[in-house]
Motif scaffolding. Structure first.
Motif, PDB file in Angstrom:
ATOM      1  N   THR A   1       1.246  -1.315   0.016  1.00 22.99           N
ATOM      2  CA  THR A   1       0.017   0.306  -0.069  1.00 22.99           C
ATOM      3  C   THR A   1       0.949   1.340   0.096  1.00 22.99           C
ATOM      4  O   THR A   1       2.699   1.143   0.149  1.00 22.99           O
ATOM      5  N   ARG A   2       0.024   2.858   0.170  1.00 25.03           N
ATOM      6  CA  ARG A   2       1.730   3.753   0.599  1.00 25.03           C
ATOM      7  C   ARG A   2       1.639   3.744   1.927  1.00 25.03           C
ATOM      8  O   ARG A   2       0.733   3.167   2.960  1.00 25.03           O
ATOM      9  N   GLU A   3       2.688   4.103   1.829  1.00 24.46           N
ATOM     10  CA  GLU A   3       2.837   4.665   2.772  1.00 24.46           C
ATOM     11  C   GLU A   3       2.194   5.269   4.118  1.00 24.46           C
ATOM     12  O   GLU A   3       1.596   6.287   3.512  1.00 24.46           O
ATOM     13  N   GLY A   4       2.034   5.227   5.060  1.00 25.17           N
ATOM     14  CA  GLY A   4       1.265   5.858   5.592  1.00 25.17           C
ATOM     15  C   GLY A   4      -0.471   5.490   5.685  1.00 25.17           C
ATOM     16  O   GLY A   4      -1.842   5.897   6.150  1.00 25.17           O
ATOM     17  N   PHE A   5      -0.473   4.256   4.634  1.00 27.40           N
ATOM     18  CA  PHE A   5      -2.254   3.799   4.700  1.00 27.40           C
ATOM     19  C   PHE A   5      -2.204   2.709   5.843  1.00 27.40           C
ATOM     20  O   PHE A   5      -1.464   1.845   6.287  1.00 27.40           O
ATOM     21  N   ASP A   6      -3.929   2.700   6.723  1.00 27.96           N
ATOM     22  CA  ASP A   6      -3.304   1.922   7.906  1.00 27.96           C
ATOM     23  C   ASP A   6      -4.775   0.449   7.214  1.00 27.96           C
ATOM     24  O   ASP A   6      -5.508   0.188   8.018  1.00 27.96           O
ATOM     25  N   TYR A   7      -3.620   0.062   6.458  1.00 30.84           N
ATOM     26  CA  TYR A   7      -4.027  -1.522   6.193  1.00 30.84           C
ATOM     27  C   TYR A   7      -4.513  -2.873   7.707  1.00 30.84           C
ATOM     28  O   TYR A   7      -5.294  -2.471   6.893  1.00 30.84           O
ATOM     29  N   GLU A   8      -3.863  -2.677   7.782  1.00 32.36           N
ATOM     30  CA  GLU A   8      -4.398  -3.286   9.123  1.00 32.36           C
ATOM     31  C   GLU A   8      -5.862  -2.556  10.022  1.00 32.36           C
ATOM     32  O   GLU A   8      -6.437  -3.907   9.642  1.00 32.36           O
ATOM     33  N   ASN A   9      -5.700  -1.194   9.931  1.00 37.34           N
ATOM     34  CA  ASN A   9      -7.375  -1.021  10.263  1.00 37.34           C
ATOM     35  C   ASN A   9      -8.397  -1.168   9.329  1.00 37.34           C
ATOM     36  O   ASN A   9      -9.331  -1.062   9.573  1.00 37.34           O
TER      37      ASN A   9
END
Ligand code: ATP
Ligand code: MG
Length: 216
Positions: free
Chosen positions: A101-109
């Motif tokens: 993903t992009r840096e800073g995108f909160d994938y887990e969330n």
């Protein structure tokens, strides 16, 4: 002696398969990077190479247009492997299938929230199975290359792609957030040829196997 046709793709698979073939006494008479020929003779009179797109290797072998081939596990997962024996992991063209993903995108969330995630990839089947197993709802977007661009221009939140050094991700300010599978290239053999051409194929398979064992 039955003739043997080996399907290879140009680039890293060709380059990394060459030393293994050389161990079996098979040396191409032309370099496909410089020649436009798609059928290349070798130093063994009964062995020829055909040069095909990486993702087409399983198709040529499945239909018996080639007896042997070298294909990435990524390509085999998408193809499904029907009609193919996969007797040997050649341990070449190693990389990893990953979600990025992009840096800073909160994938887990995003995953935890159960939000629908748009995922761009050329590996639709692998991606579909991966997210289904996790129970994550995704909208898959089929691309044919340059997946790294998709999150940068808002086509998708995530991509599924192959990563080796990670340099391409880093250059585009993307981060790998999940590993799906380790990838390497496999020898694939047409199932009928394995029986009908045993006499020519067995020695080649045996030599490739010992060449792999010596290099790894
Ligand atoms: P094309 O570039 O013609 O669209 P392709 O991307 O499938 O086709 P290659 O980039 O040569 O062709 O990749 C061929 C195989 O090499 C892939 O199927 C995969 O198994 C492996 N591979 C791809 N990228 C990497 C990588 N970064 N590091 C190591 N192996 C890789
Ligand atoms: Mg490529």
């Amino acid at each position: 002696m039955n003739g043997i046709t080996i399907a290879l793709s140009k680039g890293r698979i060709f380059d990394e398969t060459l030393p293994l073939l050389a161990a079996a006494g098979i040396v191409p008479e032309e370099n496909p990077e410089h020649s436009r020929k798609l059928i290349i003779a070798t130093t063994l009179a009964h062995v020829r190479l055909i040069i095909v797109r990486a993702s087409d290797v399983p198709t040529y072998v499945q239909h018996g247009a080639a007896d042997l081939g070298v294909a990435g596990k990524d390509v085999l997962l998408e193809h499904g492997g029907a009609g193919l024996y996969q007797p040997l992991d050649l341990q070449i063209a190693r990389c990893r299938m990953m979600v990025a993903t992009r840096e800073g995108f909160d994938y887990e969330n995003a995953v935890r929230q159960g939000a629908r995630l748009r995922v761009a990839t050329k590996y639709l089947k692998t991606a579909r199975e991966h997210f289904a197993a996790k129970g994550v709802h995704v909208d898959l977007i089929k691309l044919y290359g340059s997946m790294e661009l998709a999150p940068l221009v808002g086509l998708a939140e995530a991509i599924v792609d192959l990563v080796s050094s990670g340099d391409t991700l880093k250059a585009n300010r993307l981060v790998a957030v999940e590993s799906i599978q380790d990838i390497s290239s496999r020898l694939v053999v047409n199932q009928a040829a394995l029986k009908l051409k045993r006499e020519s194929l067995d020695p080649v398979l045996a030599t490739l196997k010992s060449a792999v064992e010596q290099t790894s």
